[in-house]
Motif scaffolding. Structure first.
Motif, PDB file in Angstrom:
ATOM      1  N   THR A  42      17.162 -19.711  21.205  1.00 30.66           N
ATOM      2  CA  THR A  42      16.176 -19.634  20.022  1.00 30.66           C
ATOM      3  C   THR A  42      16.548 -20.987  18.969  1.00 30.66           C
ATOM      4  OG1 THR A  42      18.271 -18.705  18.532  1.00 30.66           O
ATOM      5  CG2 THR A  42      16.309 -17.141  19.830  1.00 30.66           C
ATOM      6  N   SER A  43      17.213 -21.749  19.483  1.00 27.29           N
ATOM      7  CA  SER A  43      17.601 -23.096  18.901  1.00 27.29           C
ATOM      8  C   SER A  43      17.253 -24.275  19.439  1.00 27.29           C
ATOM      9  CB  SER A  43      19.012 -23.311  18.496  1.00 27.29           C
ATOM     10  OG  SER A  43      19.960 -23.198  19.639  1.00 27.29           O
ATOM     11  N   ILE A  44      16.198 -23.906  20.611  1.00 28.11           N
ATOM     12  CA  ILE A  44      15.737 -25.194  21.200  1.00 28.11           C
ATOM     13  C   ILE A  44      14.044 -25.458  21.210  1.00 28.11           C
ATOM     14  CG2 ILE A  44      17.549 -25.248  23.093  1.00 28.11           C
ATOM     15  CD1 ILE A  44      15.681 -23.885  24.758  1.00 28.11           C
ATOM     16  N   ASN A  45      13.778 -26.665  21.384  1.00 31.43           N
ATOM     17  CA  ASN A  45      12.233 -26.831  21.049  1.00 31.43           C
ATOM     18  C   ASN A  45      11.568 -26.746  22.450  1.00 31.43           C
ATOM     19  OD1 ASN A  45      12.852 -29.358  22.406  1.00 31.43           O
ATOM     20  ND2 ASN A  45      12.823 -30.394  20.391  1.00 31.43           N
ATOM     21  N   HIS A  46      10.341 -27.209  22.549  1.00 27.19           N
ATOM     22  CA  HIS A  46       9.624 -27.372  23.666  1.00 27.19           C
ATOM     23  C   HIS A  46       9.965 -28.191  24.570  1.00 27.19           C
ATOM     24  CE1 HIS A  46       7.950 -30.466  21.223  1.00 27.19           C
ATOM     25  NE2 HIS A  46       7.271 -30.939  22.402  1.00 27.19           N
ATOM     26  N   LEU A  47      10.708 -29.090  24.377  1.00 26.19           N
ATOM     27  CA  LEU A  47      11.345 -30.112  25.277  1.00 26.19           C
ATOM     28  C   LEU A  47      12.614 -29.721  25.947  1.00 26.19           C
ATOM     29  CD1 LEU A  47      10.734 -33.278  23.208  1.00 26.19           C
ATOM     30  CD2 LEU A  47       9.629 -32.626  25.381  1.00 26.19           C
ATOM     31  N   ASN A  48      13.102 -28.355  25.419  1.00 23.54           N
ATOM     32  CA  ASN A  48      14.385 -27.689  26.007  1.00 23.54           C
ATOM     33  C   ASN A  48      15.581 -28.264  25.507  1.00 23.54           C
ATOM     34  OD1 ASN A  48      15.190 -25.396  27.300  1.00 23.54           O
ATOM     35  ND2 ASN A  48      15.816 -26.599  28.983  1.00 23.54           N
ATOM     36  N   ILE A  49      15.509 -29.061  24.220  1.00 19.03           N
ATOM     37  CA  ILE A  49      16.538 -29.550  23.584  1.00 19.03           C
ATOM     38  C   ILE A  49      16.759 -28.997  22.342  1.00 19.03           C
ATOM     39  CG2 ILE A  49      16.567 -31.809  24.927  1.00 19.03           C
ATOM     40  CD1 ILE A  49      15.034 -32.950  22.398  1.00 19.03           C
ATOM     41  N   CYS A  50      17.788 -29.212  21.630  1.00 22.93           N
ATOM     42  CA  CYS A  50      18.250 -28.651  20.370  1.00 22.93           C
ATOM     43  C   CYS A  50      17.066 -28.974  19.295  1.00 22.93           C
ATOM     44  CB  CYS A  50      19.578 -28.977  19.898  1.00 22.93           C
ATOM     45  SG  CYS A  50      20.282 -28.009  18.445  1.00 22.93           S
ATOM     46  N   HIS A  51      16.606 -28.001  18.519  1.00 23.32           N
ATOM     47  CA  HIS A  51      15.433 -28.370  17.684  1.00 23.32           C
ATOM     48  C   HIS A  51      16.028 -28.946  16.490  1.00 23.32           C
ATOM     49  CE1 HIS A  51      12.377 -27.489  14.748  1.00 23.32           C
ATOM     50  NE2 HIS A  51      11.327 -27.324  15.731  1.00 23.32           N
ATOM     51  N   GLY A  52      15.256 -30.050  15.864  1.00 26.30           N
ATOM     52  CA  GLY A  52      15.531 -30.777  14.665  1.00 26.30           C
ATOM     53  C   GLY A  52      16.131 -29.733  13.468  1.00 26.30           C
ATOM     54  N   GLY A  53      15.251 -28.944  13.292  1.00 25.77           N
ATOM     55  CA  GLY A  53      15.383 -27.812  12.061  1.00 25.77           C
ATOM     56  C   GLY A  53      16.564 -27.292  12.350  1.00 25.77           C
ATOM     57  N   PHE A  54      17.077 -26.849  13.579  1.00 23.87           N
ATOM     58  CA  PHE A  54      18.396 -26.286  13.692  1.00 23.87           C
ATOM     59  C   PHE A  54      19.377 -27.171  13.244  1.00 23.87           C
ATOM     60  CE2 PHE A  54      22.001 -24.784  16.495  1.00 23.87           C
ATOM     61  CZ  PHE A  54      22.001 -23.637  16.043  1.00 23.87           C
ATOM     62  N   LEU A  55      19.268 -28.483  13.590  1.00 27.75           N
ATOM     63  CA  LEU A  55      20.505 -29.482  13.379  1.00 27.75           C
ATOM     64  C   LEU A  55      20.438 -29.646  11.807  1.00 27.75           C
ATOM     65  CD1 LEU A  55      19.528 -31.931  16.214  1.00 27.75           C
ATOM     66  CD2 LEU A  55      21.548 -30.459  15.960  1.00 27.75           C
ATOM     67  N   TYR A  56      19.127 -29.918  11.218  1.00 28.83           N
ATOM     68  CA  TYR A  56      19.131 -30.200   9.611  1.00 28.83           C
ATOM     69  C   TYR A  56      19.748 -28.738   9.036  1.00 28.83           C
ATOM     70  CZ  TYR A  56      17.153 -30.638   5.193  1.00 28.83           C
ATOM     71  OH  TYR A  56      17.270 -30.798   3.878  1.00 28.83           O
ATOM     72  N   GLY A  57      19.304 -27.636   9.306  1.00 24.88           N
ATOM     73  CA  GLY A  57      20.068 -26.294   8.825  1.00 24.88           C
ATOM     74  C   GLY A  57      21.519 -26.264   8.933  1.00 24.88           C
ATOM     75  N   LEU A  58      22.185 -26.715  10.220  1.00 29.59           N
ATOM     76  CA  LEU A  58      23.456 -26.823  10.269  1.00 29.59           C
ATOM     77  C   LEU A  58      24.136 -27.910   9.237  1.00 29.59           C
ATOM     78  CD1 LEU A  58      26.145 -25.800  11.653  1.00 29.59           C
ATOM     79  CD2 LEU A  58      25.488 -27.389  13.309  1.00 29.59           C
ATOM     80  N   ALA A  59      23.552 -28.938   9.377  1.00 28.06           N
ATOM     81  CA  ALA A  59      23.891 -30.195   8.242  1.00 28.06           C
ATOM     82  C   ALA A  59      23.921 -29.704   7.010  1.00 28.06           C
ATOM     83  CB  ALA A  59      23.215 -31.426   8.638  1.00 28.06           C
ATOM     84  N   ASP A  60      22.815 -28.993   6.378  1.00 24.67           N
ATOM     85  CA  ASP A  60      22.669 -28.559   5.414  1.00 24.67           C
ATOM     86  C   ASP A  60      23.587 -27.528   4.688  1.00 24.67           C
ATOM     87  OD1 ASP A  60      21.589 -28.450   2.427  1.00 24.67           O
ATOM     88  OD2 ASP A  60      20.204 -26.870   3.143  1.00 24.67           O
ATOM     89  N   THR A  61      23.895 -26.601   5.495  1.00 24.97           N
ATOM     90  CA  THR A  61      24.977 -25.591   5.234  1.00 24.97           C
ATOM     91  C   THR A  61      26.219 -26.167   5.202  1.00 24.97           C
ATOM     92  OG1 THR A  61      23.462 -23.984   6.486  1.00 24.97           O
ATOM     93  CG2 THR A  61      25.774 -23.500   6.014  1.00 24.97           C
ATOM     94  N   ALA A  62      26.850 -26.930   6.213  1.00 23.97           N
ATOM     95  CA  ALA A  62      27.834 -27.629   6.071  1.00 23.97           C
ATOM     96  C   ALA A  62      28.146 -28.661   4.751  1.00 23.97           C
ATOM     97  CB  ALA A  62      28.262 -28.594   7.203  1.00 23.97           C
ATOM     98  N   GLY A  63      27.111 -29.139   4.442  1.00 28.29           N
ATOM     99  CA  GLY A  63      27.360 -30.008   3.139  1.00 28.29           C
ATOM    100  C   GLY A  63      27.203 -28.983   2.096  1.00 28.29           C
ATOM    101  N   GLY A  64      26.587 -28.153   1.996  1.00 30.73           N
ATOM    102  CA  GLY A  64      26.637 -27.084   0.938  1.00 30.73           C
ATOM    103  C   GLY A  64      27.908 -26.435   0.625  1.00 30.73           C
ATOM    104  N   VAL A  65      28.401 -25.895   1.706  1.00 28.27           N
ATOM    105  CA  VAL A  65      29.673 -25.353   1.586  1.00 28.27           C
ATOM    106  C   VAL A  65      30.559 -26.135   1.066  1.00 28.27           C
ATOM    107  CG1 VAL A  65      31.708 -24.499   3.017  1.00 28.27           C
ATOM    108  CG2 VAL A  65      29.241 -23.755   3.610  1.00 28.27           C
ATOM    109  N   ALA A  66      30.775 -27.444   1.645  1.00 24.14           N
ATOM    110  CA  ALA A  66      31.733 -28.637   1.099  1.00 24.14           C
ATOM    111  C   ALA A  66      31.590 -28.624  -0.383  1.00 24.14           C
ATOM    112  CB  ALA A  66      31.621 -29.840   1.746  1.00 24.14           C
TER     113      ALA A  66
END
Length: 135
Positions: A42-66
């Motif tokens: 559920t976190s990969i894109n049509h190229l079978n790699i990690c979706h940019g939105g999934f990466l963005y969400g993780l980064a935003d959540t980490a920064g938000g918690v900090a």
């Protein structure tokens, strides 16, 4: 209770986006957060790699918690992300480190690493505080 346990409890009791993406708290201390996420179908894109939105969400959540380690509530007001390479492996780690925190905004550098400890993306997130007073 220490900040890591507070953050773990908060993320475990959160509904929606964070829960659906299975973000896990590794470490939280003042103005710092490290989260982990498992790369699944559920976190990969049509190229079978990690979706940019999934990466963005993780980064935003980490920064938000900090940004909320001083007990103020924040929301994202702007960000910039550079995708450097596809994530290798099944897990990724986001690490958020304070650049500056003021009375009404905070800025964090957030990097995401893959299982081989290679930087997948770099980003800068800016948050504004909804409640301005620290507790």
């Amino acid at each position: 209770m220490d900040l890591t346990n507070i953050a773990k409890e908060a993320l475990e009791n959160t509904k929606g986006f964070i829960t659906n993406n299975n973000y896990k708290v590794i470490e939280v201390r003042e103005n710092y957060c490290k989260l982990e996420a498992e790369i699944t179908q559920t976190s990969i894109n049509h190229l079978n790699i990690c979706h940019g939105g999934f990466l963005y969400g993780l980064a935003d959540t980490a920064g938000g918690v900090a940004s909320m380690t001083d007990e103020r509530v924040s929301v994202t007001v702007s960000s910039s992300m550079n995708f450097l390479r596809p994530a290798a492996g099944k897990k990724i780690i986001a690490e958020a480190i304070q650049i500056k925190t003021g009375q009404s905004i905070s800025v964090f550098d957030v990097k995401i690493y893959d299982e081989k400890n290679k930087i997948v993306c770099t980003s800068t997130f800016t948050y504004t505080y909804i409640n301005k007073e620290t507790k």
